[in-house]
Design a protein around this motif. Structure first.
Motif, short mmCIF file in Angstrom:
data_model
loop_
_atom_site.label_atom_id
_atom_site.label_comp_id
_atom_site.label_asym_id
_atom_site.label_seq_id
_atom_site.Cartn_x
_atom_site.Cartn_y
_atom_site.Cartn_z
N SER A 165 -14.30 2.63 24.26
CA SER A 165 -15.80 3.17 24.02
C SER A 165 -16.56 2.95 25.16
CB SER A 165 -16.33 2.76 22.71
OG SER A 165 -16.12 1.38 22.52
N THR A 201 -15.55 5.32 27.96
CA THR A 201 -16.11 6.55 27.51
C THR A 201 -17.72 6.69 27.55
OG1 THR A 201 -16.10 6.16 25.22
CG2 THR A 201 -14.16 7.35 26.37
N GLU A 238 -19.83 9.37 30.07
CA GLU A 238 -20.50 10.16 29.43
C GLU A 238 -22.05 10.21 29.94
OE1 GLU A 238 -22.47 11.48 24.79
OE2 GLU A 238 -20.98 9.75 25.09
N ASP A 257 -9.93 19.62 29.08
CA ASP A 257 -9.09 18.45 28.54
C ASP A 257 -9.81 17.17 28.73
OD1 ASP A 257 -7.14 19.91 27.32
OD2 ASP A 257 -5.94 20.02 29.40
N ILE A 310 -12.80 15.89 28.14
CA ILE A 310 -14.06 16.07 27.63
C ILE A 310 -14.63 14.99 26.64
CG2 ILE A 310 -14.35 18.67 27.85
CD1 ILE A 310 -13.35 18.52 25.05
N LYS A 311 -15.54 14.66 26.33
CA LYS A 311 -16.00 13.40 25.40
C LYS A 311 -15.60 13.40 24.02
CE LYS A 311 -20.75 15.07 24.31
NZ LYS A 311 -22.20 14.80 24.19
N GLN A 312 -15.27 14.73 23.48
CA GLN A 312 -14.70 15.01 22.13
C GLN A 312 -13.34 14.53 22.25
OE1 GLN A 312 -16.44 17.15 23.93
NE2 GLN A 312 -18.34 17.79 22.87
N GLN A 313 -12.65 14.43 23.24
CA GLN A 313 -11.46 13.97 23.13
C GLN A 313 -11.27 12.55 23.92
OE1 GLN A 313 -8.43 17.01 24.76
NE2 GLN A 313 -9.47 18.61 23.74
N ALA A 314 -12.31 11.86 23.90
CA ALA A 314 -12.41 10.52 24.62
C ALA A 314 -11.94 10.38 25.92
CB ALA A 314 -11.72 9.60 23.49
N ASP A 337 -7.74 8.54 24.00
CA ASP A 337 -7.02 8.35 22.67
C ASP A 337 -5.77 8.87 22.89
OD1 ASP A 337 -7.65 11.06 23.31
OD2 ASP A 337 -8.52 11.35 21.36
#
Length: 312
Positions: A122, A125, A129, A176, A178-182, A186
């Protein structure tokens, strides 16, 4: 106490009873702070204090005025829109290097995380971000609102637009990373963001023919792009590093150059995705930038960047 010398002559001495006593010392201190007989304060007369204060006031006033005069001279020689030293006189000497994100800390280049533990990646990321927020459309603004839409340019921008910022679209970085996919962490396939360090008024040069293109990018090089290539530093790293994906695959397009301190300017970006790095093994990575006028030197960190990856 009395003493006799030479038989006939006697001398008598007697100690002062106040010598060394607390009262005597207290009186000496009081006299030092204020001597009523001589009119002295802290050992100086009022006139001496006045002359001393006037001297130091004039002395420090002169120093301040001298510093202000030097600052005014320097201020008049500065140009707020361009650096004083350019070209070969600048620190980067017209040879940009690479930077990367996320940066774990200012004194560390190791990117380490546990793919099954979101708390371990985290901070990484969050760092990515926070950096990419500057590239959101609502943050790519200027006081005048004048920015160039560069979507239609396949080569360089016209020179008439060099003094305006070119808007950078985040969708260039692929679906691919992007923050939605860490940012791929992950899944154990981390995305590392690369960018060229800004060099004022630097223009990338294209290779004139195929013989000038370095062998390692012969199959992937696209004209009008600063190309990127990542490697394992040692043979063991090359065995463990796995495959890569680059988004965008061409690299840094020429249309985003030159940098001239334009208001709202954003450096072009490239995401490098490590598709299958060996787990639980420290991998040293070197990424290089390719253009005709980029000199690459791993020791001097010219045109290259190095970092380490460890996926647990």
């Amino acid at each position: 106490m009395a003493s006799t010398v030479s038989g006939s002559t006697a001398f008598t001495t007697q100690a002062d009873p106040d010598t060394g006593t607390f009262q005597r010392r207290l009186g000496d201190v009081s006299t030092f702070f204020f001597d009523s007989e001589e009119g002295k304060i802290l050992g100086k007369t009022f006139q001496q204090w006045i002359f001393g204060a006037m001297f130091y006031l004039a002395f420090y006033t002169g120093i301040v005025l001298f510093m202000l005069a030097c600052g005014a001279v320097v201020y008049q020689t500065l140009n707020w829109n361009m650096p004083r030293l350019q070209g070969q006189d600048s620190l980067l000497q017209q040879n940009p290097s690479l930077g990367f994100r996320p940066v774990p800390s200012v004194d560390m280049t190791l990117i380490r995380f546990i793919k099954a533990d979101p708390t371990s990646y985290s901070p990484l990321t969050d760092n990515l971000e926070a950096y990419l927020q500057f590239y959101e459309n609502q943050n790519q603004v200027t006081d005048t609102g004048v920015m160039v839409d560069c979507k239609t340019y396949k080569k360089r921008r016209p020179q008439t637009e060099w003094d305006k910022a070119c808007r950078y679209e985040l969708n260039n970085l692929g679906p691919d990373c992007i923050k939605q996919q860490a940012f791929g962490m992950d899944d154990g396939m981390p995305c590392i963001l690369l960018k060229l360090n800004r060099v004022f008024d630097w223009h990338p040069e294209d290779y004139h023919n195929d013989t000038e293109i370095p062998d390692e990018i012969q199959d992937t090089y696209a004209p009008y792009n600063v190309h990127l290539k990542c490697f394992g530093v040692t043979p063991a790293d090359q065995d463990n590093i796995g495959d890569f994906e680059y988004h965008p695959p061409e690299g840094f397009h020429f249309k985003y150059f030159p940098f001239r301190n334009q208001q709202g300017y954003r450096s072009p970006l490239v995401f490098v995705r490590f598709m299958n790095p060996a787990p639980n093994i420290l991998i040293m990575v070197e990424c290089r930038a390719y253009a005709k006028n980029i000199r690459r030197n791993s020791v001097e960190r010219a045109g290259v960047v190095r970092f380490e990856i460890l996926v647990d």
